[in-house]
Design an enzyme around this catalytic site. Structure first.
Site, PDB file in Angstrom:
ATOM      1  N   ASP A 188      27.875   0.386 -27.048  1.00  0.00           N
ATOM      2  CA  ASP A 188      28.604   1.089 -25.976  1.00  0.00           C
ATOM      3  C   ASP A 188      29.180   2.396 -26.517  1.00  0.00           C
ATOM      4  O   ASP A 188      30.388   2.603 -26.579  1.00  0.00           O
ATOM      5  CB  ASP A 188      29.733   0.209 -25.400  1.00  0.00           C
ATOM      6  N   ASN A 221      33.259   0.929 -23.963  1.00  0.00           N
ATOM      7  CA  ASN A 221      34.116   2.083 -24.279  1.00  0.00           C
ATOM      8  C   ASN A 221      34.204   3.047 -23.100  1.00  0.00           C
ATOM      9  O   ASN A 221      35.237   3.674 -22.866  1.00  0.00           O
ATOM     10  CB  ASN A 221      33.572   2.842 -25.489  1.00  0.00           C
ATOM     11  N   PHE A 245      38.884  -5.455 -28.524  1.00  0.00           N
ATOM     12  CA  PHE A 245      38.366  -4.882 -27.282  1.00  0.00           C
ATOM     13  C   PHE A 245      37.050  -5.505 -26.811  1.00  0.00           C
ATOM     14  O   PHE A 245      36.917  -5.885 -25.647  1.00  0.00           O
ATOM     15  CB  PHE A 245      38.195  -3.368 -27.464  1.00  0.00           C
ATOM     16  N   ASN A 246      36.025  -5.571 -27.669  1.00  0.00           N
ATOM     17  CA  ASN A 246      34.708  -6.037 -27.226  1.00  0.00           C
ATOM     18  C   ASN A 246      34.772  -7.433 -26.618  1.00  0.00           C
ATOM     19  O   ASN A 246      34.143  -7.718 -25.604  1.00  0.00           O
ATOM     20  CB  ASN A 246      33.704  -6.047 -28.381  1.00  0.00           C
ATOM     21  N   THR A 267      27.363  -4.269 -30.657  1.00  0.00           N
ATOM     22  CA  THR A 267      28.599  -3.610 -31.104  1.00  0.00           C
ATOM     23  C   THR A 267      29.474  -3.207 -29.915  1.00  0.00           C
ATOM     24  O   THR A 267      30.324  -2.315 -30.027  1.00  0.00           O
ATOM     25  CB  THR A 267      28.269  -2.359 -31.945  1.00  0.00           C
ATOM     26  N   HIS A 297      34.087   0.677 -37.126  1.00  0.00           N
ATOM     27  CA  HIS A 297      33.870  -0.741 -36.812  1.00  0.00           C
ATOM     28  C   HIS A 297      32.379  -1.109 -36.775  1.00  0.00           C
ATOM     29  O   HIS A 297      31.927  -1.998 -37.487  1.00  0.00           O
ATOM     30  CB  HIS A 297      34.456  -1.060 -35.425  1.00  0.00           C
ATOM     31  N   ASP A 298      31.643  -0.423 -35.925  1.00  0.00           N
ATOM     32  CA  ASP A 298      30.274  -0.861 -35.599  1.00  0.00           C
ATOM     33  C   ASP A 298      29.293  -0.630 -36.740  1.00  0.00           C
ATOM     34  O   ASP A 298      28.393  -1.443 -36.975  1.00  0.00           O
ATOM     35  CB  ASP A 298      29.794  -0.149 -34.333  1.00  0.00           C
ATOM     36  N   ASP A 317      29.967   3.380 -32.493  1.00  0.00           N
ATOM     37  CA  ASP A 317      28.600   2.976 -32.138  1.00  0.00           C
ATOM     38  C   ASP A 317      27.618   4.066 -32.544  1.00  0.00           C
ATOM     39  O   ASP A 317      26.524   3.801 -33.029  1.00  0.00           O
ATOM     40  CB  ASP A 317      28.473   2.756 -30.629  1.00  0.00           C
TER      41      ASP A 317
HETATM   42  O1  RIB Z   1      37.410  -2.999 -31.099  1.00  0.00           O
HETATM   43  C1  RIB Z   1      36.482  -2.081 -31.601  1.00  0.00           C
HETATM   44  C2  RIB Z   1      35.196  -2.172 -30.842  1.00  0.00           C
HETATM   45  O2  RIB Z   1      35.418  -1.838 -29.471  1.00  0.00           O
HETATM   46  C3  RIB Z   1      34.151  -1.161 -31.341  1.00  0.00           C
HETATM   47  O3  RIB Z   1      32.879  -1.686 -31.124  1.00  0.00           O
HETATM   48  C4  RIB Z   1      34.394   0.021 -30.457  1.00  0.00           C
HETATM   49  O4  RIB Z   1      33.235   0.843 -30.342  1.00  0.00           O
HETATM   50  C5  RIB Z   1      34.682  -0.647 -29.145  1.00  0.00           C
HETATM   51  O5  RIB Z   1      33.442  -0.993 -28.545  1.00  0.00           O
HETATM   52 CA    CA Z   2      31.308  -0.375 -29.783  1.00  0.00          CA
END
Ligand code: RIB
Ligand code: CA
Length: 311
Positions: A9, A38, A164-165, A123, A238-239, A14
């Site tokens: 996303d 996102n 979040f994801n 991701t 993160h990703d 990403d």
């Molecule tokens: O919490 C971080 C994640 O949420 C990452 O994948 C960021 O790109 C969002 O998608």
């Molecule tokens: Ca992401």
């Protein structure tokens, strides 16, 4: 060489996951699928295509997935990624190879047609992955591993209890974590430590290559938002950390644990309830990342960006 489908996303981190995967000799990207998270489904799809144009990989198939979670209303993160989902610099036109397939049909068709097992690397919210498994359970025999960015043992970033994801589509996450498929969970406990610092961003800016000169201001936008909201000293990639595990497994230290996904909690929606001490005696269902080799990761990530400067 590992065959992967990257479901994402974009989203700044990403974008770096796409760059790291496509720069690596260890990975063959069979395609990119996108999902709302996102930003909206339209924006994340367009952003993935823009990134592919930026790095000269417009031959990579891109398929658009769901515009909302299975049950919930879509929640986006403009406060972190901006209105476009990739604020901070102007990106080129979206020229990734449009498949005209829905993401779940691309995932199902690609897996069933592949002679070898394929790694799924989600991701973003897990909507596309969950629905693909529900629509065609046969694909489970063709999935080598699901290496996902999401969740956390002790950390959070969208509510006090959730990442979040997983928060965006907790039902999808529950379906995936209860699928019986091999899962590597790369959560905030390690990804919030996978920082490209402001000094790293200054270095990328100083290179001033055709790709690094665009990535640097994008990362600065992302780093500033993470400093403002979470007090981080840079951009948490993160990703791309999840992708790096496919290149060098020694980058992450994993522990096989049981993870439940909270879907009913008033305050805990999307929490990855991780049985770190085995208290529940439940059968583990995920290899959870608890530590990382930051220097190895940063070396890979910065080299990948510089690789595309040379093309
Ligand atoms: O919490 C971080 C994640 O949420 C990452 O994948 C960021 O790109 C969002 O998608
Ligand atoms: Ca992401």
């Amino acid at each position: 060489m590992k065959k992967i489908i990257l479901d994402c996303d974009p989203g700044h981190d990403d974008m770096l996951a796409i760059i790291l995967a496509l720069a690596s000799k260890e990975i063959e990207v069979l395609g990119i699928t996108t999902v709302a998270g996102n930003q909206t489904g339209e924006k994340t799809y367009t952003n993935a295509s823009r990134v592919l144009n930026l790095i000269g990989r417009t031959n990579i198939p891109v398929s658009r997935g769901f515009d909302k979670p299975i049950l919930r209303e879509l929640v986006t993160a403009p406060q972190i990624h901006g209105v476009s989902g990739l604020d901070g610099a102007n990106l080129p036109e979206p020229l990734g190879l449009k498949t005209e397939k829905h993401a779940i049909d691309f995932i199902i068709d690609t897996l069933l047609q592949s002679k070898e097992k394929v790694y799924l690397v989600p991701t973003g919210p897990l909507t596309n992955i969950a629905v693909s498994i529900l629509k065609e359970p046969k694909i489970k025999d063709k999935i080598e591993k699901i290496v996902l960015m999401g969740g956390a043992v002790h950390d959070s970033n969208f509510t006090p209890g959730a990442e979040f994801n997983i928060y965006v589509d907790p039902e999808a996450a529950k379906i995936v974590f209860e699928s019986g498929l091999p899962i590597v969970m790369v959560g905030l406990d390690v990804t919030n430590r996978a920082l490209l610092t402001f000094d790293d961003i200054d270095y990328l800016e100083s290179i001033n290559g055709k790709v690094s000169s665009v990535i640097a201001p994008l990362l600065r936008f992302f780093a500033n938002a993470n400093k403002e909201f979470f007090g981080l000293n840079g951009a948490p990639i993160h990703d791309a950390l999840a992708v790096s595990y496919l290149i060098d497994e020694s980058i992450l230290s994993l522990k096989y644990l049981h993870v439940d996904i909270e879907t009913l909690g008033e305050f805990t929606r999307g929490q990855t309830v991780t049985d770190i001490y085995g208290i529940t005696k439940k059968q583990p269902n995920a290899y959870v990342a608890l530590d990382l080799d930051l220097e190895k990761f940063k070396h890979l990530m910065i080299d990948a960006i510089k690789f595309f400067d040379t093309l």
